[in-house]
Design a protein around this motif. Sequence first.
Motif, mmCIF file in Angstrom:
data_model
loop_
_atom_site.group_PDB
_atom_site.id
_atom_site.type_symbol
_atom_site.label_atom_id
_atom_site.label_comp_id
_atom_site.label_asym_id
_atom_site.label_seq_id
_atom_site.Cartn_x
_atom_site.Cartn_y
_atom_site.Cartn_z
ATOM 1 N N CYS A 1 0.828 -1.203 0.000
ATOM 2 C CA CYS A 1 0.000 0.000 0.000
ATOM 3 C C CYS A 1 0.864 1.256 0.000
ATOM 4 O O CYS A 1 1.877 1.323 0.688
ATOM 5 C CB CYS A 1 -0.938 0.001 1.196
ATOM 6 S SG CYS A 1 -2.189 1.293 1.060
ATOM 7 N N TYR B 1 -0.330 4.167 0.978
ATOM 8 C CA TYR B 1 -0.794 5.031 2.055
ATOM 9 C C TYR B 1 -0.088 4.701 3.368
ATOM 10 O O TYR B 1 0.509 3.632 3.517
ATOM 11 C CB TYR B 1 -2.305 4.895 2.250
ATOM 12 C CG TYR B 1 -3.157 5.511 1.169
ATOM 13 C CD1 TYR B 1 -2.676 5.714 -0.116
ATOM 14 C CD2 TYR B 1 -4.472 5.882 1.440
ATOM 15 C CE1 TYR B 1 -3.486 6.268 -1.101
ATOM 16 C CE2 TYR B 1 -5.283 6.435 0.466
ATOM 17 C CZ TYR B 1 -4.784 6.620 -0.809
ATOM 18 O OH TYR B 1 -5.590 7.163 -1.774
ATOM 19 N N CYS C 1 -1.600 4.766 6.773
ATOM 20 C CA CYS C 1 -2.590 4.883 7.843
ATOM 21 C C CYS C 1 -2.025 4.154 9.067
ATOM 22 O O CYS C 1 -1.787 2.948 9.011
ATOM 23 C CB CYS C 1 -3.909 4.260 7.420
ATOM 24 S SG CYS C 1 -4.451 4.822 5.792
ATOM 25 N N CYS D 1 -3.044 0.775 10.594
ATOM 26 C CA CYS D 1 -3.176 -0.342 9.660
ATOM 27 C C CYS D 1 -1.865 -1.089 9.480
ATOM 28 O O CYS D 1 -0.810 -0.491 9.259
ATOM 29 C CB CYS D 1 -3.671 0.168 8.316
ATOM 30 S SG CYS D 1 -3.792 -1.123 7.071
ATOM 31 N N ASN E 1 -0.981 -2.744 7.032
ATOM 32 C CA ASN E 1 -0.493 -2.743 5.647
ATOM 33 C C ASN E 1 0.146 -1.431 5.208
ATOM 34 O O ASN E 1 0.578 -1.304 4.068
ATOM 35 C CB ASN E 1 -1.662 -3.037 4.690
ATOM 36 C CG ASN E 1 -2.402 -4.281 5.085
ATOM 37 O OD1 ASN E 1 -1.785 -5.287 5.388
ATOM 38 N ND2 ASN E 1 -3.717 -4.214 5.123
ATOM 39 N N ARG E 2 0.177 -0.433 6.106
ATOM 40 C CA ARG E 2 0.681 0.882 5.679
ATOM 41 C C ARG E 2 2.110 0.767 5.170
ATOM 42 O O ARG E 2 2.828 -0.165 5.505
ATOM 43 C CB ARG E 2 0.594 1.858 6.860
ATOM 44 C CG ARG E 2 1.581 1.529 7.972
ATOM 45 C CD ARG E 2 1.294 2.311 9.239
ATOM 46 N NE ARG E 2 2.341 2.019 10.227
ATOM 47 C CZ ARG E 2 2.389 0.905 10.951
ATOM 48 N NH1 ARG E 2 1.443 -0.026 10.811
ATOM 49 N NH2 ARG E 2 3.371 0.718 11.800
ATOM 50 N N ILE F 1 -3.615 0.151 -1.645
ATOM 51 C CA ILE F 1 -3.675 0.991 -2.842
ATOM 52 C C ILE F 1 -2.317 0.992 -3.543
ATOM 53 O O ILE F 1 -1.306 1.401 -2.964
ATOM 54 C CB ILE F 1 -4.140 2.403 -2.475
ATOM 55 C CG1 ILE F 1 -5.586 2.288 -1.991
ATOM 56 C CG2 ILE F 1 -4.040 3.339 -3.667
ATOM 57 C CD1 ILE F 1 -6.097 3.474 -1.264
ATOM 58 N N LYS G 1 -5.972 10.307 3.716
ATOM 59 C CA LYS G 1 -7.433 10.180 3.634
ATOM 60 C C LYS G 1 -8.128 11.506 3.903
ATOM 61 O O LYS G 1 -7.611 12.342 4.639
ATOM 62 C CB LYS G 1 -7.913 9.108 4.616
ATOM 63 C CG LYS G 1 -7.370 7.746 4.216
ATOM 64 C CD LYS G 1 -8.239 6.619 4.660
ATOM 65 C CE LYS G 1 -7.764 5.361 3.964
ATOM 66 N NZ LYS G 1 -8.337 4.152 4.520
#
Lengths: 429, 295
Positions: free
Chosen positions: A66, A68, A70, A73, A75-76, A113, A183
């Motif tokens: 990803c 991003y 965040c 999270c 997965n950031r 993303i 975001k």
Amino acid sequence: MDVTRKLEILADAAKYDASCASSGAARKDSRGSQGVGSTGGMGICHSYTPDGRCVSLMKVLLTNACLYDCHYCINRRSSNVTRARFTPDEVVQLTLDFYKRNYIEGLFLSSGIIRSADHTMELVIEVARKLREVHHFRGYIHLKTIPEASQDLIALAGRYADRISINVELPSQHSLNTLAPEKNLARTQQAMGHIRGKIDERHAEKRKPNTPKPPPFATGQSTQMLVGADASTDATILGCADQLYSAHRLRRVYYSAFSPIPEPSAILPLKAPPLIREHRLYQADWLLRFYDFKVEEIASPSSPNLDLALDPKLSWALQNRATFPVDVNRAPRELLLRVPGLGVRNVERLLAARRYTRLRLADLIRLRLQMKKILPFISTADHHPARLGLDSDSLRARFLPPPEQLEINFGAPPAPTPADFISARSGEL
Amino acid sequence: MRTVVIQPEYEAWRSAARQLLAQRVPPEDVLWADDAQESPLFMQEEPAQMAAPAAPPVKVPPAFLDLARSAAAHTDARRWAMLYRVLWRLTLGAERHLLSMPTDPDIRQLQDWCKAVGRDIHKMHAFVRFRLVSTHPATGREQFVAWFEPEHRIVRLATPFFEKRFAGMDWSILTPYECAHWDGTRLHFTAGVPRSSAPDEDAQDELWRTYYRSIFNPARVKISAMQSEMPKKYWKNLPEASLIADLIAGSSRRVQGMLETEERSVKPAPNNAYLQSLHALNQQQKSVTPDPGLP
Ligand code: SF4
């Protein structure tokens, strides 16, 4: 990397999303086709994990890479987890294999993303398209969408999916700026408004006489808010939820107590919020949607957080003692709904029964109402609680669980609450 | 007093009840038994005695028939007598609003049975696990077999769901008292079989267990919530249930591990055009809409 290892990583990466409901889809089934699948009515929980959560959809990410950052999270981009990526065909095959064995109701597909919002959406949509068009899959599909994706892509996602969702994650832009710098609340709301427009449009088309059936579109959208990762109060969270329900007619807002993740970020609180807070928010949410409560009644500016020890309806009743006792033989529906311990279904039963009989305590016992809880708040043909009892301060104490029991309750199934009429069957709580 | 022995099925009860009602036989005068009880005390009613005289037919509310169909699937031996009593009260007993009386003990009992039957059906829809056994040589259709042990006699009520959902594959669901089979055109039923007739494993079970293991969040263990929805009696036929004990046992160690992990610091944003466009957009929006100053 083989599919087993990918599944391990990409299911693990998806488990923090609380939504798993598979209800509320349009009725469709596989009769007369070569495929499998049916939806409509209540969703089914095909299993439960020891965290008490229902396993209804196969919940996976297409990739956990990803762009991003965040902070809540795993997965950031600044986390060090192993990254994996399914091909669309791998997800299609897994979905079909699992579905045919009756392990699942369908697919919940989300993704980190990569490259851009549109590029990511295209990959996600490709999975849904193949399932529907190549394999005639009629099971449930929930697609996570990205607010910044083009409107055409969101429209296409809605054609294949039964439900689409965009997570607001946090109830204010201020919190997002700190914890999810990519975001944006306004853009999220804009996209939700756009989706609502699409859903309404299709609904209107369907009702027009003498016009061909419009192409399918998702029947609902939902979102998730994280609890306890920022300093937002319950009043702010519920206010945001209420606004989303009325502005975009969401089917559900999920509340997800922030829980420790294997790759903790330096700017997150160390301590996870008690799970009971999440539970109280769900109860309050139920009161907003089905019991005609207003946010200010449950979480007021002067006490913006829910009482963790008592359910929000009971807590409201104790602060509004003048409303009680309510006469179950005469009170209107709205007032019966305000009685602690009385759910929607039981209110309907009482209304039905009192057309033919004057309700007595024995009748309520036969309906298996929670007598201990409701008795101080109602009167029947043969029961009139003393006003005195209602006014006494010991009433609150009476409902407080003893401290040690409170601990145990964290692990217990949700206590019978206003929500009790929708059993966990629906997979929604 | 007369004794009526029927097949333990709704249709059998309905035709017997219709005749009894036509003959105006009050519920107190009937002893009901079904052949599932296999009691030698009961004798089959003489057909002659059961023949219906020409009495005017009675009207029954459709809602009662739904209630009866579902309650009839319960295994409680008292259900036939209870159903007949409620039927009598609704019709000849002139208690037409009885069904709207959830406080009536008879109605309450019927509703309880229906609820138990409904739950059993729901659990069957949820916990049946199909195993792939072969591919039909002529049609090329995949053929699946499942084993399930329902608590009540629900196979006929529960299987239309599977017909709609799995139309594109052949399947059989085997249970101890009745089996259902679908071949793409017709749903049909055969007698029950022992557990050993069904396959034990499927090649996908291991992958499914991988999923189950990975989707579990060790930081929020709620064992009683799991068990109230998925009681232990179902576990022996669920491939994933063998993992439960280990997942619970390992959970606190895993959470401890997470809490002890050193926090990851924030990395600078990579040089990426899409990200830069997002950040620019955010800046723009910030200047247009002032932050409400919420926490
Ligand atoms: S966008 Fe944010 S929440 Fe979504 S996967 Fe990426 S880092 Fe996680």
